[in-house]
Design a protein around this motif. Structure first.
Motif, PDB file in Angstrom:
ATOM      1  N   ARG A   1       0.832  -1.201   0.000  1.00  0.00           N
ATOM      2  CA  ARG A   1       0.000   0.000   0.000  1.00  0.00           C
ATOM      3  C   ARG A   1       0.865   1.249   0.000  1.00  0.00           C
ATOM      4  O   ARG A   1       1.954   1.271   0.547  1.00  0.00           O
ATOM      5  N   VAL A   2       0.312   2.312  -0.594  1.00  0.00           N
ATOM      6  CA  VAL A   2       0.941   3.628  -0.542  1.00  0.00           C
ATOM      7  C   VAL A   2       0.691   4.186   0.856  1.00  0.00           C
ATOM      8  O   VAL A   2      -0.462   4.300   1.290  1.00  0.00           O
ATOM      9  N   HIS A   3       1.753   4.506   1.570  1.00  0.00           N
ATOM     10  CA  HIS A   3       1.621   4.930   2.967  1.00  0.00           C
ATOM     11  C   HIS A   3       0.836   6.228   3.110  1.00  0.00           C
ATOM     12  O   HIS A   3       0.051   6.388   4.032  1.00  0.00           O
ATOM     13  N   HIS A   4       1.012   7.157   2.210  1.00  0.00           N
ATOM     14  CA  HIS A   4       0.336   8.453   2.304  1.00  0.00           C
ATOM     15  C   HIS A   4      -0.833   8.550   1.322  1.00  0.00           C
ATOM     16  O   HIS A   4      -1.138   9.623   0.809  1.00  0.00           O
ATOM     17  N   ASP A   5      -1.508   7.443   1.093  1.00  0.00           N
ATOM     18  CA  ASP A   5      -2.697   7.394   0.237  1.00  0.00           C
ATOM     19  C   ASP A   5      -3.804   8.210   0.898  1.00  0.00           C
ATOM     20  O   ASP A   5      -4.116   8.003   2.076  1.00  0.00           O
ATOM     21  N   SER A   6      -4.397   9.127   0.160  1.00  0.00           N
ATOM     22  CA  SER A   6      -5.416  10.004   0.746  1.00  0.00           C
ATOM     23  C   SER A   6      -6.729   9.286   1.039  1.00  0.00           C
ATOM     24  O   SER A   6      -7.566   9.799   1.777  1.00  0.00           O
ATOM     25  N   SER A   7      -6.926   8.098   0.498  1.00  0.00           N
ATOM     26  CA  SER A   7      -8.197   7.406   0.727  1.00  0.00           C
ATOM     27  C   SER A   7      -8.096   6.259   1.735  1.00  0.00           C
ATOM     28  O   SER A   7      -9.095   5.592   1.995  1.00  0.00           O
ATOM     29  N   THR A   8      -6.910   6.028   2.286  1.00  0.00           N
ATOM     30  CA  THR A   8      -6.724   4.933   3.234  1.00  0.00           C
ATOM     31  C   THR A   8      -5.861   5.405   4.397  1.00  0.00           C
ATOM     32  O   THR A   8      -4.827   6.024   4.185  1.00  0.00           O
ATOM     33  N   ARG A   9      -6.276   5.088   5.604  1.00  0.00           N
ATOM     34  CA  ARG A   9      -5.472   5.420   6.774  1.00  0.00           C
ATOM     35  C   ARG A   9      -4.495   4.278   7.056  1.00  0.00           C
ATOM     36  O   ARG A   9      -4.885   3.106   6.987  1.00  0.00           O
ATOM     37  N   PRO A  10      -3.249   4.581   7.373  1.00  0.00           N
ATOM     38  CA  PRO A  10      -2.282   3.523   7.668  1.00  0.00           C
ATOM     39  C   PRO A  10      -2.753   2.575   8.776  1.00  0.00           C
ATOM     40  O   PRO A  10      -2.499   1.369   8.717  1.00  0.00           O
ATOM     41  N   GLU A  11      -3.485   3.092   9.761  1.00  0.00           N
ATOM     42  CA  GLU A  11      -3.981   2.234  10.844  1.00  0.00           C
ATOM     43  C   GLU A  11      -4.958   1.181  10.324  1.00  0.00           C
ATOM     44  O   GLU A  11      -4.989   0.054  10.812  1.00  0.00           O
ATOM     45  N   ASP A  12      -5.768   1.553   9.334  1.00  0.00           N
ATOM     46  CA  ASP A  12      -6.718   0.603   8.762  1.00  0.00           C
ATOM     47  C   ASP A  12      -5.997  -0.510   8.007  1.00  0.00           C
ATOM     48  O   ASP A  12      -6.371  -1.679   8.100  1.00  0.00           O
ATOM     49  N   VAL A  13      -4.983  -0.124   7.250  1.00  0.00           N
ATOM     50  CA  VAL A  13      -4.198  -1.123   6.517  1.00  0.00           C
ATOM     51  C   VAL A  13      -3.504  -2.059   7.500  1.00  0.00           C
ATOM     52  O   VAL A  13      -3.489  -3.276   7.307  1.00  0.00           O
ATOM     53  N   GLN A  14      -2.965  -1.505   8.573  1.00  0.00           N
ATOM     54  CA  GLN A  14      -2.299  -2.327   9.582  1.00  0.00           C
ATOM     55  C   GLN A  14      -3.290  -3.299  10.216  1.00  0.00           C
ATOM     56  O   GLN A  14      -2.961  -4.465  10.440  1.00  0.00           O
ATOM     57  N   ASP A  15      -4.505  -2.841  10.490  1.00  0.00           N
ATOM     58  CA  ASP A  15      -5.524  -3.719  11.063  1.00  0.00           C
ATOM     59  C   ASP A  15      -5.868  -4.870  10.120  1.00  0.00           C
ATOM     60  O   ASP A  15      -6.010  -6.019  10.554  1.00  0.00           O
ATOM     61  N   ILE A  16      -6.020  -4.558   8.833  1.00  0.00           N
ATOM     62  CA  ILE A  16      -6.294  -5.602   7.841  1.00  0.00           C
ATOM     63  C   ILE A  16      -5.159  -6.619   7.832  1.00  0.00           C
ATOM     64  O   ILE A  16      -5.382  -7.829   7.876  1.00  0.00           O
ATOM     65  N   TYR A  17      -3.938  -6.120   7.788  1.00  0.00           N
ATOM     66  CA  TYR A  17      -2.765  -7.003   7.778  1.00  0.00           C
ATOM     67  C   TYR A  17      -2.723  -7.873   9.037  1.00  0.00           C
ATOM     68  O   TYR A  17      -2.533  -9.089   8.961  1.00  0.00           O
ATOM     69  N   ASP A  18      -2.915  -7.258  10.178  1.00  0.00           N
ATOM     70  CA  ASP A  18      -2.869  -7.989  11.446  1.00  0.00           C
ATOM     71  C   ASP A  18      -3.926  -9.085  11.516  1.00  0.00           C
ATOM     72  O   ASP A  18      -3.719 -10.109  12.167  1.00  0.00           O
ATOM     73  N   ASN A  19      -5.056  -8.893  10.849  1.00  0.00           N
ATOM     74  CA  ASN A  19      -6.152  -9.852  10.908  1.00  0.00           C
ATOM     75  C   ASN A  19      -6.120 -10.906   9.806  1.00  0.00           C
ATOM     76  O   ASN A  19      -6.995 -11.776   9.782  1.00  0.00           O
ATOM     77  N   LEU A  20      -5.134 -10.847   8.930  1.00  0.00           N
ATOM     78  CA  LEU A  20      -4.995 -11.905   7.929  1.00  0.00           C
ATOM     79  C   LEU A  20      -4.663 -13.218   8.627  1.00  0.00           C
ATOM     80  O   LEU A  20      -3.834 -13.261   9.535  1.00  0.00           O
ATOM     81  N   ALA A  21      -5.272 -14.282   8.185  1.00  0.00           N
ATOM     82  CA  ALA A  21      -5.034 -15.587   8.797  1.00  0.00           C
ATOM     83  C   ALA A  21      -3.700 -16.190   8.366  1.00  0.00           C
ATOM     84  O   ALA A  21      -3.198 -17.095   9.023  1.00  0.00           O
ATOM     85  N   ALA A  22      -3.130 -15.698   7.290  1.00  0.00           N
ATOM     86  CA  ALA A  22      -1.873 -16.256   6.789  1.00  0.00           C
ATOM     87  C   ALA A  22      -0.766 -16.097   7.816  1.00  0.00           C
ATOM     88  O   ALA A  22      -0.677 -15.077   8.508  1.00  0.00           O
TER      89      ALA A  22
END
Length: 57
Positions: A9-30
């Protein structure tokens, strides 16, 4: 079957907060997973042009 996961992900993407991306990543079952932040741009579609194996992009 085990499938590795890559979240790029682009860290400074205006449509996504880094915390949200981190939460998605943390919740991946892989168990084999990597989070790759693309720096130096705000253009969200830049992630399609970037490969973690070629970090100069």
């Amino acid at each position: 079957m085990t499938v590795p996961a890559l979240v790029a992900r682009v860290h400074h993407d205006s449509s996504t907060r880094p915390e949200d991306v981190q939460d998605i990543y943390d919740n991946l079952a892989a168990t084999d997973k990597k989070l790759h932040w693309i720096e130096g741009t705000t253009r969200r579609f830049e992630r399609y042009n970037c490969s973690p194996s070629a970090p100069s992009r």
